[in-house]
Write a protein that holds these residues in place. Structure first.
Motif, PDB file in Angstrom:
ATOM      1  N   GLU A   1      38.617  51.758  26.795  1.00 37.32           N
ATOM      2  CA  GLU A   1      39.729  51.815  25.956  1.00 37.32           C
ATOM      3  C   GLU A   1      41.079  51.484  25.842  1.00 37.32           C
ATOM      4  N   ASP A   2      40.920  51.322  27.104  1.00 37.65           N
ATOM      5  CA  ASP A   2      42.031  50.214  28.017  1.00 37.65           C
ATOM      6  C   ASP A   2      42.174  49.433  28.765  1.00 37.65           C
ATOM      7  N   ILE A   3      40.819  48.618  27.776  1.00 36.35           N
ATOM      8  CA  ILE A   3      40.522  46.981  29.052  1.00 36.35           C
ATOM      9  C   ILE A   3      40.744  46.629  27.429  1.00 36.35           C
ATOM     10  N   GLN A   4      41.306  45.289  27.253  1.00 29.96           N
ATOM     11  CA  GLN A   4      41.155  43.927  26.330  1.00 29.96           C
ATOM     12  C   GLN A   4      40.871  42.286  27.120  1.00 29.96           C
ATOM     13  N   VAL A   5      39.573  42.150  25.949  1.00 32.63           N
ATOM     14  CA  VAL A   5      38.932  40.862  26.204  1.00 32.63           C
ATOM     15  C   VAL A   5      40.009  39.549  25.506  1.00 32.63           C
ATOM     16  N   LEU A   6      40.322  39.165  26.771  1.00 28.08           N
ATOM     17  CA  LEU A   6      41.700  38.271  26.591  1.00 28.08           C
ATOM     18  C   LEU A   6      40.899  37.608  25.713  1.00 28.08           C
ATOM     19  N   LYS A   7      39.891  35.885  27.016  1.00 26.70           N
ATOM     20  CA  LYS A   7      39.257  35.099  26.100  1.00 26.70           C
ATOM     21  C   LYS A   7      37.669  34.572  26.789  1.00 26.70           C
ATOM     22  N   VAL A   8      37.563  34.276  26.489  1.00 28.46           N
ATOM     23  CA  VAL A   8      35.815  33.512  26.851  1.00 28.46           C
ATOM     24  C   VAL A   8      35.285  32.369  26.453  1.00 28.46           C
ATOM     25  N   CYS A   9      35.554  32.029  27.868  1.00 33.21           N
ATOM     26  CA  CYS A   9      34.870  30.330  28.325  1.00 33.21           C
ATOM     27  C   CYS A   9      33.422  30.491  28.015  1.00 33.21           C
ATOM     28  N   GLU A  10      33.065  28.914  27.534  1.00 32.60           N
ATOM     29  CA  GLU A  10      31.635  28.583  27.646  1.00 32.60           C
ATOM     30  C   GLU A  10      31.416  28.177  28.924  1.00 32.60           C
ATOM     31  N   ALA A  11      30.840  28.639  30.237  1.00 37.70           N
ATOM     32  CA  ALA A  11      30.921  28.023  31.496  1.00 37.70           C
ATOM     33  C   ALA A  11      29.712  27.058  31.707  1.00 37.70           C
ATOM     34  N   VAL A  12      30.234  26.165  33.180  1.00 38.84           N
ATOM     35  CA  VAL A  12      28.566  25.755  33.696  1.00 38.84           C
ATOM     36  C   VAL A  12      29.086  26.042  35.736  1.00 38.84           C
ATOM     37  N   LYS A  13      28.211  26.055  36.360  1.00 36.17           N
ATOM     38  CA  LYS A  13      27.700  26.189  37.604  1.00 36.17           C
ATOM     39  C   LYS A  13      28.367  25.096  38.298  1.00 36.17           C
ATOM     40  N   GLN A  14      29.447  25.652  38.939  1.00 35.25           N
ATOM     41  CA  GLN A  14      30.164  24.370  39.961  1.00 35.25           C
ATOM     42  C   GLN A  14      29.281  23.546  40.579  1.00 35.25           C
ATOM     43  N   GLY A  15      29.453  22.004  40.153  1.00 35.00           N
ATOM     44  CA  GLY A  15      28.833  20.965  40.587  1.00 35.00           C
ATOM     45  C   GLY A  15      27.605  20.616  39.854  1.00 35.00           C
ATOM     46  N   GLU A  16      27.472  21.435  38.751  1.00 31.89           N
ATOM     47  CA  GLU A  16      26.544  21.360  38.331  1.00 31.89           C
ATOM     48  C   GLU A  16      27.037  21.188  36.820  1.00 31.89           C
ATOM     49  N   GLU A  17      27.811  20.500  36.552  1.00 31.44           N
ATOM     50  CA  GLU A  17      28.798  19.538  35.183  1.00 31.44           C
ATOM     51  C   GLU A  17      27.951  19.122  34.312  1.00 31.44           C
ATOM     52  N   ASP A  18      26.896  18.244  35.295  1.00 30.82           N
ATOM     53  CA  ASP A  18      26.185  16.933  34.366  1.00 30.82           C
ATOM     54  C   ASP A  18      25.131  17.744  33.520  1.00 30.82           C
ATOM     55  N   TYR A  19      24.437  18.653  33.922  1.00 31.22           N
ATOM     56  CA  TYR A  19      23.862  19.506  33.099  1.00 31.22           C
ATOM     57  C   TYR A  19      24.226  19.767  31.959  1.00 31.22           C
ATOM     58  N   GLY A  20      25.197  20.009  31.955  1.00 30.82           N
ATOM     59  CA  GLY A  20      25.874  21.441  30.822  1.00 30.82           C
ATOM     60  C   GLY A  20      25.597  22.918  30.455  1.00 30.82           C
ATOM     61  N   PHE A  21      25.910  23.086  30.016  1.00 33.52           N
ATOM     62  CA  PHE A  21      26.325  24.761  29.095  1.00 33.52           C
ATOM     63  C   PHE A  21      24.890  25.533  29.290  1.00 33.52           C
ATOM     64  N   ASN A  22      25.213  26.023  29.713  1.00 33.05           N
ATOM     65  CA  ASN A  22      23.070  26.621  29.865  1.00 33.05           C
ATOM     66  C   ASN A  22      23.294  28.424  30.015  1.00 33.05           C
ATOM     67  N   GLY A  23      24.744  28.725  28.940  1.00 31.96           N
ATOM     68  CA  GLY A  23      24.232  29.982  28.558  1.00 31.96           C
ATOM     69  C   GLY A  23      25.129  31.237  29.631  1.00 31.96           C
ATOM     70  N   GLU A  24      26.083  30.560  30.004  1.00 34.75           N
ATOM     71  CA  GLU A  24      27.223  31.529  30.666  1.00 34.75           C
ATOM     72  C   GLU A  24      28.386  31.486  30.220  1.00 34.75           C
ATOM     73  N   TYR A  25      29.192  32.429  30.684  1.00 36.62           N
ATOM     74  CA  TYR A  25      30.308  32.096  30.177  1.00 36.62           C
ATOM     75  C   TYR A  25      31.172  33.069  31.056  1.00 36.62           C
ATOM     76  N   ILE A  26      32.449  33.005  30.786  1.00 38.65           N
ATOM     77  CA  ILE A  26      33.947  33.401  31.341  1.00 38.65           C
ATOM     78  C   ILE A  26      34.073  34.378  31.016  1.00 38.65           C
ATOM     79  N   VAL A  27      34.105  35.136  31.097  1.00 40.14           N
ATOM     80  CA  VAL A  27      35.274  36.614  30.418  1.00 40.14           C
ATOM     81  C   VAL A  27      36.485  37.098  31.277  1.00 40.14           C
TER      82      VAL A  27
END
Length: 117
Positions: free
Chosen positions: A52-78
């Motif tokens: 209960e002491d943990i707060q999620v601030l932001k969640v972003c869709e993400a792509v693997k570095q070097g694979e930006e051309d493939y687009g979003f593939n279901g991974e996020y940074i929390v």
């Protein structure tokens, strides 16, 4: 014609019920999975923080570095922190709400983020 109207109405209703934010994520599941994983970290445990002491601030869709051309593939940074702001960290997360430690290999999609309160 009546059948088409009914099908169209039901479709719109179902689409409007999906998600709740622009990433279509269940914010409670994000919070729960993040807090559970964070609470298990040694430094968090040693300083007597609980889930209960943990707060999620932001969640972003993400792509693997070097694979930006493939687009979003279901991974996020929390991005998360302890409620006193003492510890700020991030995790990777899959679309199945599985938390991992691979965020350093991900590149945030800046315009595909949500903030959580």
């Amino acid at each position: 014609m009546k059948k088409i109207s009914i099908v169209l109405g039901v479709s719109i209703l179902l689409l409007s019920a999906c998600g709740g934010n622009k990433l279509d994520l269940d914010e409670e599941k994000v919070q729960s999975a993040t807090a559970e994983e964070a609470a298990g970290q040694k430094v968090i445990e040693e300083n007597n923080y609980k889930e209960e002491d943990i707060q999620v601030l932001k969640v972003c869709e993400a792509v693997k570095q070097g694979e930006e051309d493939y687009g979003f593939n279901g991974e996020y940074i929390v991005y998360w922190q302890t409620n006193d702001g003492e510890y700020k960290r991030d995790f990777s997360m899959t679309s199945d709400y599985e938390i991992g430690y691979g965020s350093q290999r991900l590149e945030e999609i800046e315009d595909r983020c949500i903030t959580l309160d």
